[in-house]
Design an enzyme around this catalytic site. Structure first.
Site, mmCIF file in Angstrom:
data_model
loop_
_atom_site.group_PDB
_atom_site.id
_atom_site.type_symbol
_atom_site.label_atom_id
_atom_site.label_comp_id
_atom_site.label_asym_id
_atom_site.label_seq_id
_atom_site.Cartn_x
_atom_site.Cartn_y
_atom_site.Cartn_z
ATOM 1 N N HIS A 276 9.096 -4.128 9.026
ATOM 2 C CA HIS A 276 7.441 -4.545 8.821
ATOM 3 C C HIS A 276 7.030 -4.796 10.235
ATOM 4 C CE1 HIS A 276 7.407 -6.033 4.419
ATOM 5 N NE2 HIS A 276 7.994 -4.991 4.689
ATOM 6 N N GLU B 52 5.575 -7.135 11.633
ATOM 7 C CA GLU B 52 6.133 -8.492 12.246
ATOM 8 C C GLU B 52 7.640 -8.759 12.674
ATOM 9 O OE1 GLU B 52 3.040 -9.556 8.985
ATOM 10 O OE2 GLU B 52 4.783 -8.094 9.190
#
Length: 154
Positions: free
Chosen positions: A54, A56
């Site tokens: 992801h 992040e």
């Protein structure tokens, strides 16, 4: 006058747009410390064939390498969408001080992503975390990322 939150969120939005152009899902994240960008990434799940890649997580990995530390205290992460439980946990473990996000987990779910509907506020409360959470930053610009990527087969 543009707030620093908006300035850094726009970097995350731009990174997400770049990712969409490269066939990735519409998520971007930017990590900042002392008004300086440490890392800015888009989702890499399809590129890396890694469900954990992801935006992040990719940004945290980059920031840790750049700072040669797993302690990202004093950093803020700007995420175009509220971090999922996996990303929130990584943010917590990295000791990132603040999460600023655009759209909610519910928005991602509404656009067809298989999200667990557990909010960052609920995780913060359950885990007794000190992370500051600021929702809704440039929400309409972040929501637009879902719109422009709707034709993509995720």
């Amino acid at each position: 006058m543009v707030s620093c939150h908006e300035q850094f969120m726009r970097l995350a939005v731009s990174k997400a747009e770049l990712g969409i152009g490269r066939g990735q899902t519409p998520f971007g994240a930017c990590i900042v410390r002392n008004e300086k960008v440490i890392a800015c990434q888009h989702n890499l799940v399809w590129q890396d064939i890694d469900i954990t890649a992801h935006a992040e997580i990719a940004a945290i990995r980059e920031a840790c390498r750049k700072l040669n530390s797993i302690d990202l205290s004093g950093c803020t992460i700007y995420s175009t969408t509220e971090p999922c439980p996996m990303c929130f946990t990584a943010i917590h473990w990295a000791k990132i001080s603040r999460i600023v996000y655009g759209t909610s987990i519910e928005d991602a779910k509404r656009f067809g992503f298989s999200e667990l509907l557990i909010s960052n506020s609920d995780m913060k409360r359950s885990g007794n975390s000190d992370i500051e959470i600021i929702p809704g930053c440039l929400e309409s610009e972040c929501l637009r990322l879902f719109e422009i990527s709707k034709s993509k087969p995720y």
